[in-house]
Enzyme design. Structure first.
Site: not given
Ligand code: NDP
Ligand code: 8X3
Length: 253
Positions: A35, A59, A86, A152
């Site tokens: 976004r 979005d 992702n 979640y």
């Molecule tokens: P970040 O918050 O750093 O990145 C999240 C990304 O998702 C951003 O680029 C954001 O872009 C995008 N995003 C969120 N909401 C929207 C939306 N409504 N529309 C479009 N884009 C969206 O988190 P992570 O990199 O950690 O997360 C990436 C993935 O990994 C997620 O699916 C998360 O659940 C998963 N994950 C993360 C873990 C962790 O511990 N960090 C562990 C396991 C899984 P923008 O805000 O510009 O839209």
């Molecule tokens: C992100 C990892 O443990 O915060 O998916 O759910 S945790």
């Protein structure tokens, strides 16, 4: 592999951004989405020096807009070889009785329905070519439930089920479907979960060595560079200091 087109949702930060940076170096053509338009513009400028980059700001909840954007892609961008689903976040960490319904809606609408909308728009392109690879970013939260993780965890359990269902349904079309399920990765994830509370977000990763976004990017690159007959179907990746969602070897003084 070089020259293939990879579509990354949520490329503006964390895992998606690290993956974009790594794949750019490897010569993939990138469609980067999120976004935050300024961040997409920065990526276009920096990564555009090393590879071809197209950015699309939307979005993932906006089904009409994303469907239209994908339908209207120029032919040179339409041949999407790899979709990395992702985009997603946790919103809040509250008991089921005190959780916010707006947070629940955000997690179900973004992590589950957004992933489905994007997949629905891109899968026909892959079916037409009888090839493609979908990488779904799940989580350890899709394999276990932890206290206050309720919705979640439900959203990531849904991703787990969708990943398995996609693999079955797309099997006859030669399309690979993979889930990468990380444990704790230090990104903007906790800042989003705790609504901008940076101190609380930092405390999640204190006293142990979490994964870095680059670690997951490496694994995504590994998955997409396997020979065509090899599919990494479902992979859990944890920090060495983490044994499960709730067992973390923290050394806090
Ligand atoms: P970040 O918050 O750093 O990145 C999240 C990304 O998702 C951003 O680029 C954001 O872009 C995008 N995003 C969120 N909401 C929207 C939306 N409504 N529309 C479009 N884009 C969206 O988190 P992570 O990199 O950690 O997360 C990436 C993935 O990994 C997620 O699916 C998360 O659940 C998963 N994950 C993360 C873990 C962790 O511990 N960090 C562990 C396991 C899984 P923008 O805000 O510009 O839209
Ligand atoms: C992100 C990892 O443990 O915060 O998916 O759910 S945790």
């Amino acid at each position: 592999m070089i020259g293939k087109t990879v579509f990354i949702s949520g490329a503006t930060s964390g895992i998606g951004k690290a993956t974009a940076e790594l794949l750019a170096k490897e010569g993939y053509r990138l469609i980067l989405t999120g976004r935050r338009e300024e961040r997409l513009a920065e990526l276009e400028t920096s990564l555009g020096k090393v590879t071809k980059v197209l950015t699309l700001a939307f979005d993932v909840r906006d089904r009409e807009r994303l469907t239209e954007l994908i339908a209207e892609l120029d032919p040179e961008w339409k041949t999407i070889d790899v979709l990395i689903n992702n985009a997603g976040n946790a919103h809040g960490l509250d008991s089921i009785q005190s959780g916010s319904i707006d947070d629940w809606d955000a997690m179900i609408d973004i992590n589950v329905k957004g992933l489905l909308y994007l997949s629905k728009a891109i899968i026909p392109i892959m079916i037409e070519r009888e090839s493609g690879h979908i990488i779904n970013i799940g989580s350890i939260a899709g394999k276990e439930v932890y206290p206050n993780g309720n919705v979640y965890c439900a959203s990531k359990h849904a991703v787990d089920a969708i990943n398995n269902g996609m693999r079955m349904d797309l099997n006859k079309h030669g399309i690979r479907v993979s889930a990468i399920n990380p444990g704790l990765v230090e990104t903007e994830f906790s800042e989003v979960r705790f609504k901008g509370d940076k101190d609380r977000a930092k405390s999640v990763y204190k006293g142990f060595s979490p994964l870095r976004a680059e670690d997951i990017a490496d694994i995504i690159l590994f998955a997409i560079t396997r020979p065509n007959h090899v599919n990494i179907s479902d992979l859990i990746v944890l920090p060495t200091d983490q044994a499960s969602s709730t067992i973390i070897n923290k050394q806090l003084s």
